[in-house]
Design a protein around this motif. Structure first.
Motif, PDB file in Angstrom:
ATOM      1  N   VAL A  59       4.677  -6.975  -0.248  1.00 51.05           N
ATOM      2  CA  VAL A  59       3.122  -6.795  -0.537  1.00 51.05           C
ATOM      3  C   VAL A  59       2.486  -7.172   0.979  1.00 51.05           C
ATOM      4  O   VAL A  59       2.740  -8.387   1.209  1.00 51.05           O
ATOM      5  CB  VAL A  59       2.531  -7.340  -1.624  1.00 51.05           C
ATOM      6  N   PRO A  60       1.993  -6.179   1.902  1.00 53.02           N
ATOM      7  CA  PRO A  60       1.450  -6.606   3.138  1.00 53.02           C
ATOM      8  C   PRO A  60       0.543  -7.745   2.868  1.00 53.02           C
ATOM      9  O   PRO A  60      -0.355  -7.778   1.993  1.00 53.02           O
ATOM     10  CB  PRO A  60       0.731  -5.470   3.557  1.00 53.02           C
ATOM     11  N   GLY A  61       0.728  -8.929   3.711  1.00 56.21           N
ATOM     12  CA  GLY A  61      -0.157  -9.714   3.506  1.00 56.21           C
ATOM     13  C   GLY A  61      -0.077 -10.775   2.248  1.00 56.21           C
ATOM     14  O   GLY A  61      -0.955 -11.706   2.133  1.00 56.21           O
ATOM     15  N   VAL A  69      -1.017   0.034  -6.862  1.00 61.72           N
ATOM     16  CA  VAL A  69      -1.897   1.008  -7.658  1.00 61.72           C
ATOM     17  C   VAL A  69      -2.869   1.493  -6.931  1.00 61.72           C
ATOM     18  O   VAL A  69      -3.646   2.594  -7.293  1.00 61.72           O
ATOM     19  CB  VAL A  69      -2.501   0.206  -8.890  1.00 61.72           C
ATOM     20  N   GLY A  70      -2.705   1.535  -5.559  1.00 63.69           N
ATOM     21  CA  GLY A  70      -3.598   2.026  -4.610  1.00 63.69           C
ATOM     22  C   GLY A  70      -3.743   1.511  -3.154  1.00 63.69           C
ATOM     23  O   GLY A  70      -2.757   0.632  -3.087  1.00 63.69           O
ATOM     24  N   GLU A  71      -4.581   1.897  -2.241  1.00 66.03           N
ATOM     25  CA  GLU A  71      -4.384   1.333  -1.062  1.00 66.03           C
ATOM     26  C   GLU A  71      -4.911   0.044  -1.047  1.00 66.03           C
ATOM     27  O   GLU A  71      -6.121  -0.303  -1.329  1.00 66.03           O
ATOM     28  CB  GLU A  71      -5.334   2.449   0.009  1.00 66.03           C
ATOM     29  N   ALA A  73      -0.984   2.643 -17.740  1.00 61.90           N
ATOM     30  CA  ALA A  73      -2.580   2.330 -17.985  1.00 61.90           C
ATOM     31  C   ALA A  73      -2.802   2.018 -16.658  1.00 61.90           C
ATOM     32  O   ALA A  73      -4.242   2.444 -16.116  1.00 61.90           O
ATOM     33  CB  ALA A  73      -2.827   1.167 -18.733  1.00 61.90           C
ATOM     34  N   ALA A  74      -2.160   1.097 -15.894  1.00 64.05           N
ATOM     35  CA  ALA A  74      -2.680   0.361 -14.491  1.00 64.05           C
ATOM     36  C   ALA A  74      -2.696   1.664 -13.455  1.00 64.05           C
ATOM     37  O   ALA A  74      -3.839   1.873 -12.758  1.00 64.05           O
ATOM     38  CB  ALA A  74      -1.821  -0.521 -14.111  1.00 64.05           C
ATOM     39  N   LEU A 118      -4.804  -7.257  -7.402  1.00 64.67           N
ATOM     40  CA  LEU A 118      -5.096  -8.065  -6.005  1.00 64.67           C
ATOM     41  C   LEU A 118      -5.437  -6.793  -5.033  1.00 64.67           C
ATOM     42  O   LEU A 118      -4.812  -5.760  -5.161  1.00 64.67           O
ATOM     43  CB  LEU A 118      -3.295  -8.381  -5.484  1.00 64.67           C
ATOM     44  N   GLU A 119      -6.478  -7.536  -4.354  1.00 65.32           N
ATOM     45  CA  GLU A 119      -6.889  -6.468  -3.274  1.00 65.32           C
ATOM     46  C   GLU A 119      -6.979  -7.247  -2.030  1.00 65.32           C
ATOM     47  O   GLU A 119      -7.557  -8.243  -1.832  1.00 65.32           O
ATOM     48  CB  GLU A 119      -8.358  -6.100  -3.737  1.00 65.32           C
TER      49      GLU A 119
END
Lengths: 451, 109
Positions: free
Chosen positions: A210-212, A237-239, A270-271, A308-309
């Motif tokens: 996972v970047p970062g 699950v997305g950008e 679901a996610a 996580l964003e």
């Protein structure tokens, strides 16, 4: 017979012996012939009986007058004996002039008498054959002896055959046992393979990069032949948006594994549909309730689900958490203290038609590490009598003491802690640590699944 | 591993099951079978006296939930009495303290 018997000298003191000796000497040749302990007969060259002794007549149960001049030697024999006499005995005798020890059978009133026959031809002065003299010995004892020998040999042969058969059967049984053992080993290996494949379907092989973010995980299996009831996952699950979950299903074994499988794939699906943590856990509650509890077989899991964003300029990551009855997450902060992330009001998932979900939010800055765990860790039995539990407070103190720590450092320290519990750790335990590196170059994920 | 011992007494309001030992993966099926055999009528109250419970894992909690389901199916109530502190902590964590009626002791019931 002439001379002395046994080389004994007649002496004065053996007067009785002398009397016997005298009577033997007086025994006439005629008496000897008639009463000899063997049969005698004489025949003309065509086999007609000219003379026969009383012993043989007695054996055969015949009258002399019915025999002499009326029967031939061959007539006294059984059919088999007659055949043998005609084809072998007589020709050989004519050729060799004498023949001894031939086994034949003679007819008697009561049946047949096995005999040994010897014959000799008497020749005239000009060498012409005159008659045949024959002695007949009763061979029934010898025949019985031979039959006994034969019977014994047959018995020995039979015993040998039976022993060989038994040995062959034993070898076959051994081969079958060996085959069964190999089959059982193959079955066990296949089952182990199946369990390994199933277990792999319940946990990610490796955590994604996972970047970062740095991620590390550990799974402790309490029993190697029991599929685990704990689970975790981390996936995009997305950008700049990643979902993770960690949880614990009720029970053990294959039933727990099937519940784990349904849980993991329901949460993933679901996610992808809607990454909102409360929505994901609500969907899971609906799925489990419909599948189990509604049909009278209540089963549940406890679970933390989060998103996580990343992608923020300063490298921090925002975390949104939802929990259904699961122990609170811990955060090991960069400044050296630990935070609890309580998610009050949540309830275990799958048992009730609608389940309250607890939520929490936090920000992971550089050097912060969030730890998710299952209660195998806090419920480990400690103390000399294994009657105390490790407990939430001890874990919080452990985290506070170890902060700051990278996810890998956190997992390593906790793995050592778990190892130290020994047999006090009797439940599966899953650990997942997610953190923002203090040094931004450290983003390689690590996974650790000792099985 | 301790065996699970279940004794039953009947009161005016319904049966009381005194559960002694470990309610775990091994013994939970026996407990569930015992509860399934109970005939409850509407308005009765099933009391589970847990004062002798020494250990309760997730299989045990599932068994308690199954007992609750059994009582509800008969329109009966269920009370957990004398819940040991470890189990109470777990029940609170998973939110079941909001679901079960919990009494300090079975004696007053």
């Amino acid at each position: 017979m002439t001379g002395r018997i046994g080389g004994r000298e007649p002496t004065g003191e053996g007067a009785g012996t002398d009397a016997v000796f005298t009577s033997l000497l007086e025994d006439s040749a005629e008496e000897l012939y008639e009463s000899a302990p063997c049969g005698y007969l004489s025949t003309t060259m065509d086999g007609t009986i000219a003379k026969i002794n009383a012993t043989l007549l007695d054996w055969l149960g015949l009258e002399r007058r019915a025999v002499v001049g009326r029967k031939r030697f061959a007539d006294l024999l059984t059919v088999g004996g007659r055949l043998y006499h005609e084809t072998h005995f007589a020709p050989l005798l004519r050729m060799q002039g004498e023949l001894g020890g031939i086994a034949l059978e003679m007819k008697t009133a009561g049946g047949r008498l096995p005999v040994l026959v010897s014959s000799a031809i008497k020749y005239g002065g000009g060498g012409e054959p005159l008659l045949i003299r024959t002695t007949v010995f009763d061979a029934s004892d010898r025949r019985a002896y031979e039959e006994e020998l034969l019977r014994r040999r047959q018995e020995a042969e039979r015993a040998r055959t039976e022993a060989e058969q038994a040995r062959a059967e034993a070898e076959q049984a051994q081969a079958e046992a060996e085959r069964a053992r190999k089959q059982a080993e193959a079955d066990r290996a296949r089952l182990a393979d199946t369990l390994a494949v199933l277990q792999q379907s319940l946990l990610p092989d490796t955590l994604p990069a996972v970047p970062g973010l740095e991620a590390a995980a550990h799974y402790h299996t309490a029993s190697p032949d029991r599929l685990g009831g704990d689970f975790y996952d981390l996936f995009p699950v997305g950008e700049n948006l990643w979902a993770f979950f960690l949880g614990d299903v009720c029970g053990k074994g294959p039933e727990a594994a099937s519940l784990t499988s349904l849980t993991r794939y329901t949460l993933r699906a679901a996610a992808h549909h809607d990454p909102d943590p409360v929505t994901a856990l609500t969907t899971l509650n609906d799925a489990l309730h419909e599948r189990y509890t509604a049909s009278g077989d209540p089963r549940y899991c406890t679970c933390v689900f989060g998103v996580l964003e990343s992608g923020h300029d300063d490298g921090h990551v925002t975390v949104r958490l939802a929990s259904g009855g699961h122990p609170p997450a811990l955060v090991l902060r960069a400044d050296g203290h630990a935070d609890l992330l309580p998610t009050p009001g949540g309830m275990l998932i799958g048992v009730f038609p609608t389940a309250p979900i607890g939520t929490a939010q936090t920000i992971l800055a550089a050097g912060d590490t969030m730890l998710l765990y299952t209660d195998g860790l806090t419920e480990a039995r400690t103390g000399p009598t294994r009657d105390a539990l490790y407990g939430d407070d001890a874990l919080y103190a452990f985290a506070d003491e170890h902060a700051p720590a990278t996810p890998q450092q956190t997992i390593t320290a906790l793995t050592e802690l778990l190892d130290g519990f020994g047999d006090g750790l009797d439940d599966d335990t899953a650990l997942l640590a997610l953190g923002v590196p203090a040094d931004p170059s450290r983003t390689r994920p690590t996974t650790d699944h000792p099985r | 591993m301790r065996p699970l011992d279940i004794t039953r007494r009947d009161t005016a309001t319904g049966p009381v099951l005194h559960v002694v030992g470990d309610l775990d993966y091994t013994h939970a099926p026996g407990f569930r079978h015992h509860v399934r055999q109970l005939t409850l009528t509407a308005g009765q109250c099933l009391v589970l006296d847990l004062s002798g419970l020494e250990f309760c894992d997730s299989s045990g909690i599932t068994a308690l939930l199954a007992a609750r389901q059994h009582a509800q199916a008969a329109d009966a109530a269920i009370i957990l009495a004398a819940v040991p502190s470890n189990l109470m902590r777990t029940l609170t964590l998973v939110g079941l303290d909001q679901v079960f009626t919990i009494a300090p002791s079975a004696d007053e019931l």
